[in-house]
Write an enzyme that holds these catalytic residues in place. Sequence first.
Site, PDB file in Angstrom:
ATOM      1  N   HIS A   9       4.152   1.393   0.242  1.00  0.00           N
ATOM      2  CA  HIS A   9       3.030   0.486   0.538  1.00  0.00           C
ATOM      3  C   HIS A   9       2.122   0.390  -0.683  1.00  0.00           C
ATOM      4  CE1 HIS A   9       0.389  -1.352   3.807  1.00  0.00           C
ATOM      5  NE2 HIS A   9      -0.302  -1.471   2.692  1.00  0.00           N
ATOM      6  N   HIS A  11       0.227  -2.630  -3.177  1.00  0.00           N
ATOM      7  CA  HIS A  11      -0.114  -4.039  -3.451  1.00  0.00           C
ATOM      8  C   HIS A  11      -0.212  -4.285  -4.949  1.00  0.00           C
ATOM      9  CE1 HIS A  11      -1.248  -5.277   0.726  1.00  0.00           C
ATOM     10  NE2 HIS A  11      -1.409  -3.971   0.869  1.00  0.00           N
ATOM     11  N   ASP A  13      -1.674  -6.857  -6.599  1.00  0.00           N
ATOM     12  CA  ASP A  13      -2.983  -7.299  -7.117  1.00  0.00           C
ATOM     13  C   ASP A  13      -4.017  -6.174  -7.157  1.00  0.00           C
ATOM     14  OD1 ASP A  13      -2.784  -7.397  -4.358  1.00  0.00           O
ATOM     15  OD2 ASP A  13      -4.061  -9.146  -4.116  1.00  0.00           O
ATOM     16  N   GLY A 169      -4.199  -8.868   5.497  1.00  0.00           N
ATOM     17  CA  GLY A 169      -5.456  -9.597   5.631  1.00  0.00           C
ATOM     18  C   GLY A 169      -6.339  -9.042   6.727  1.00  0.00           C
ATOM     19  N   HIS A 196       0.790  -4.889   8.684  1.00  0.00           N
ATOM     20  CA  HIS A 196      -0.446  -4.102   8.618  1.00  0.00           C
ATOM     21  C   HIS A 196      -1.051  -4.083  10.022  1.00  0.00           C
ATOM     22  CE1 HIS A 196      -0.414  -4.722   4.243  1.00  0.00           C
ATOM     23  NE2 HIS A 196      -1.440  -3.890   4.122  1.00  0.00           N
ATOM     24  N   GLU A 199      -5.303  -0.530  11.277  1.00  0.00           N
ATOM     25  CA  GLU A 199      -6.125  -0.139  10.126  1.00  0.00           C
ATOM     26  C   GLU A 199      -7.571  -0.555  10.440  1.00  0.00           C
ATOM     27  OE1 GLU A 199      -5.580  -2.458   6.560  1.00  0.00           O
ATOM     28  OE2 GLU A 199      -6.354  -0.893   5.259  1.00  0.00           O
ATOM     29  N   ASP A 276      -1.262   2.180  -1.643  1.00  0.00           N
ATOM     30  CA  ASP A 276      -1.937   0.931  -1.289  1.00  0.00           C
ATOM     31  C   ASP A 276      -2.367   0.149  -2.541  1.00  0.00           C
ATOM     32  OD1 ASP A 276      -2.526  -0.863   0.678  1.00  0.00           O
ATOM     33  OD2 ASP A 276      -4.419   0.046   1.299  1.00  0.00           O
TER      34      ASP A 276
HETATM   35 ZN   LIG Z   1      -1.989  -2.654   2.439  1.00  0.00          ZN
END
Ligand SMILES: [Zn+2]
Length: 316
Positions: A9, A11, A13, A169, A196, A199, A276
Amino acid sequence: MIKNKIDLHLHLDGSLRPETVWELGREQDIVLPTKAKEELEGFLRVPEDCKSLTEYLQCFDLPLMVLQKAEAIERVVYELIEDLKEEGVIYAEIRFAPQFSTKKGLSQEQVVEAAIAGLNRGLKDFSSIKASLILCCMRGEGNEEENLKTIEVAGKYLGKGVCAVDLAGAEALFKTECYEGLFEKVRKLGLPFTIHAGEADGAESIKKALEFGAKRIGHGIRVIEDRELLEKVIREKITLEVCPISNLHTKAAKDVNSHPIRVLFDMGVRVTVNTDNRTVSNTSLDREYEFLKKYYQFQEKEIEKMNEYAKEAAFF
Ligand SMILES: [Zn+2]
């Protein structure tokens, strides 16, 4: 020393090198929030005592501004593979939302092709690591078409660099239940997926994701709020992609003492440890492992067990 490190997991960006963001900003004539290169990092990273999800999400503004060109996307995927290799990671799944890189004329397909080019160049140069891409659909309003395009592109490149799709998101604002139609299409296309859930929103969100057929859940730590669901997650061998330091920054867990990772692991939930957002949270797998050892008394053997769970749940 933990061997066989896996990051499921992660990301793109949220994991850019600050100096790369600086260079890309200058190349693309983007007005950066500071004129001093060394200060840029402060705009890409949350403070240790991050107060809110909003503060956390602001760190993605600048990365997304510079990720509107194919060369930039190719470059950052390559560099992330290099950074992962440096850390000794053996396998990673790198995720991003192609629809966020279409502001200056790229199509989602071109975005994904650029990412695959970076991936392939990285895998060729750094042969000790394997990696693949997860394409994120986004929760939100008015982007149904973009999400459909994302899964269509994922179908086209599945097994050619792309291994799955995701839904990311604002989970509390745009509930998982709203995406039933989307995941019906995902299943029809035969795409592996993760969601996701659990969370920013609670157990209901995880329940929905499981109803859609998810075998992996991004974070999922709020499963702890529902005993019955917890038993189901154990029984059905669902894998949770937990990102402990991020969970504290986004306030998915209120504080160190209330993070359920130790309880979940001890109960037999297939918990994995992931980063993450490496830049935003100033983290790496090593940092996450140290954190687990320090606050939850995890032994190396237990962390290795989590990497075994990760290996078994890998999409690639
Ligand atoms: Zn994430």
